[in-house]
Scaffold this motif. Sequence first.
Motif, mmCIF file in Angstrom:
data_model
loop_
_atom_site.group_PDB
_atom_site.id
_atom_site.type_symbol
_atom_site.label_atom_id
_atom_site.label_comp_id
_atom_site.label_asym_id
_atom_site.label_seq_id
_atom_site.Cartn_x
_atom_site.Cartn_y
_atom_site.Cartn_z
ATOM 1 N N ALA A 18 0.827 -1.207 0.000
ATOM 2 C CA ALA A 18 0.000 0.000 0.000
ATOM 3 C C ALA A 18 0.862 1.257 0.000
ATOM 4 N N ALA A 19 1.917 1.259 0.812
ATOM 5 C CA ALA A 19 2.793 2.431 0.894
ATOM 6 C C ALA A 19 3.479 2.693 -0.437
ATOM 7 N N TYR A 20 3.914 1.637 -1.104
ATOM 8 C CA TYR A 20 4.585 1.789 -2.403
ATOM 9 C C TYR A 20 3.642 2.364 -3.449
ATOM 10 N N VAL A 21 2.439 1.811 -3.525
ATOM 11 C CA VAL A 21 1.483 2.262 -4.538
ATOM 12 C C VAL A 21 1.077 3.715 -4.297
ATOM 13 N N VAL A 22 0.779 4.051 -3.059
ATOM 14 C CA VAL A 22 0.326 5.413 -2.753
ATOM 15 C C VAL A 22 1.448 6.434 -2.952
ATOM 16 N N SER A 23 2.683 6.050 -2.672
ATOM 17 C CA SER A 23 3.795 7.001 -2.773
ATOM 18 C C SER A 23 4.317 7.168 -4.199
ATOM 19 N N LYS A 24 4.126 6.158 -5.043
ATOM 20 C CA LYS A 24 4.754 6.189 -6.367
ATOM 21 C C LYS A 24 3.796 6.317 -7.551
ATOM 22 N N TYR A 25 2.520 6.104 -7.343
ATOM 23 C CA TYR A 25 1.577 6.154 -8.455
ATOM 24 C C TYR A 25 0.546 7.256 -8.215
ATOM 25 N N ASP A 26 0.129 7.894 -9.309
ATOM 26 C CA ASP A 26 -0.905 8.928 -9.241
ATOM 27 C C ASP A 26 -2.244 8.322 -9.664
ATOM 28 N N PHE A 27 -3.243 8.422 -8.818
ATOM 29 C CA PHE A 27 -4.567 7.896 -9.120
ATOM 30 C C PHE A 27 -5.582 8.644 -8.272
ATOM 31 N N TRP A 28 -6.847 8.527 -8.668
ATOM 32 C CA TRP A 28 -7.917 9.194 -7.930
ATOM 33 C C TRP A 28 -8.040 8.574 -6.539
ATOM 34 N N GLY A 29 -8.130 9.406 -5.521
ATOM 35 C CA GLY A 29 -8.284 8.925 -4.159
ATOM 36 C C GLY A 29 -6.975 8.699 -3.428
ATOM 37 N N LYS A 30 -5.866 9.072 -4.058
ATOM 38 C CA LYS A 30 -4.563 8.867 -3.434
ATOM 39 C C LYS A 30 -4.441 9.633 -2.114
ATOM 40 N N LYS A 31 -4.808 10.898 -2.143
ATOM 41 C CA LYS A 31 -4.728 11.710 -0.925
ATOM 42 C C LYS A 31 -5.729 11.224 0.130
ATOM 43 N N LEU A 32 -6.868 10.717 -0.349
ATOM 44 C CA LEU A 32 -7.877 10.198 0.580
ATOM 45 C C LEU A 32 -7.343 8.979 1.326
ATOM 46 N N LEU A 33 -6.661 8.092 0.624
ATOM 47 C CA LEU A 33 -6.090 6.903 1.258
ATOM 48 C C LEU A 33 -5.065 7.287 2.319
ATOM 49 N N TYR A 34 -4.237 8.269 1.994
ATOM 50 C CA TYR A 34 -3.235 8.709 2.968
ATOM 51 C C TYR A 34 -3.921 9.329 4.190
ATOM 52 N N SER A 35 -4.983 10.081 3.944
ATOM 53 C CA SER A 35 -5.721 10.689 5.058
ATOM 54 C C SER A 35 -6.363 9.623 5.932
ATOM 55 N N ILE A 36 -6.862 8.562 5.308
ATOM 56 C CA ILE A 36 -7.456 7.456 6.064
ATOM 57 C C ILE A 36 -6.407 6.798 6.948
ATOM 58 N N ALA A 37 -5.198 6.619 6.393
ATOM 59 C CA ALA A 37 -4.116 6.005 7.170
ATOM 60 C C ALA A 37 -3.781 6.831 8.406
ATOM 61 N N VAL A 38 -3.746 8.146 8.237
ATOM 62 C CA VAL A 38 -3.467 9.028 9.378
ATOM 63 C C VAL A 38 -4.624 8.987 10.369
ATOM 64 N N PHE A 39 -5.844 8.976 9.851
ATOM 65 C CA PHE A 39 -7.029 8.953 10.708
ATOM 66 C C PHE A 39 -7.086 7.681 11.551
ATOM 67 N N VAL A 40 -6.713 6.556 10.948
ATOM 68 C CA VAL A 40 -6.717 5.277 11.664
ATOM 69 C C VAL A 40 -5.778 5.321 12.860
ATOM 70 N N ILE A 41 -4.646 5.999 12.700
ATOM 71 C CA ILE A 41 -3.677 6.094 13.793
ATOM 72 C C ILE A 41 -4.209 6.997 14.908
ATOM 73 N N VAL A 42 -4.911 8.055 14.521
ATOM 74 C CA VAL A 42 -5.378 9.035 15.497
ATOM 75 C C VAL A 42 -6.531 8.499 16.346
ATOM 76 N N VAL A 43 -7.432 7.720 15.721
ATOM 77 C CA VAL A 43 -8.609 7.226 16.440
ATOM 78 C C VAL A 43 -8.180 6.234 17.523
ATOM 79 N N PRO A 44 -8.617 6.423 18.766
ATOM 80 C CA PRO A 44 -8.261 5.497 19.849
ATOM 81 C C PRO A 44 -8.765 4.083 19.571
ATOM 82 N N ILE A 45 -7.982 3.096 19.951
ATOM 83 C CA ILE A 45 -8.356 1.705 19.718
ATOM 84 C C ILE A 45 -9.669 1.362 20.410
ATOM 85 N N VAL A 46 -9.851 1.902 21.611
ATOM 86 C CA VAL A 46 -11.067 1.613 22.379
ATOM 87 C C VAL A 46 -12.312 2.052 21.619
#
Length: 202
Positions: A18-46
């Motif tokens: 996932a990191a390779y594809v998002v960092s090296k390829y341009d496609f629709w939703g690329k920034k959204l995927l990165y934002s989701i990854a950051v959001f997943v880290i921020v949201v508490p596990i509980v």
Amino acid sequence: IGLTLAGTFLTVFFSTSAAYVVSKYDFWGKKLLYSIAVFVIVVPIVGTLPAKLQIMQSLGLYDNLVGMLFLYSSAFSMNFILLHGYFANISWSYAEAAFIDGASDVDVFFRIMLPMGKGAVIAVAILQSIGIWNDYSTPLLFLPSMTTLAVGLDELQKSAIGTADYPTLFAAITVAVLPVITLFIAFQKTIIANTVAGGLKG
């Protein structure tokens, strides 16, 4: 041990891909995927536990090893952020030269980019394996019929309090901690160098 190895392999493979594809390829939703990854880290596990339990039960993956591997195989986590930063700083000219020679996208990933990023991948794999080895809450909640190392140590601790069998408890803790300490000491330079590089250069 099997759960740690399999869980580590799956999460590192999916995070790396996932990191390779998002960092090296341009496609629709690329920034959204990165934002989701950051959001997943921020949201508490509980905060996600009720939803996770419901999904696992609906899919029939609750209380079995396949379900545990499913939980551990997340592509979007801190591993993704570290690997994304690392792959983003690898020159794309290597891939372009390979494409000219007839290489496919899969060839470029496995034969060029992955070997060039092996330091970061190894660092992430080590950190992930230590995390799964020490994981207590996930097996306790999603694998209640089987006892993992961390859960077993907790049960042994409760038993030792009642029986005062502390030598057995301390011996078990030592055995459980030794692999983690050994692994970290052996690869500490790789872990520090590549997690810093992946975290700062992205």
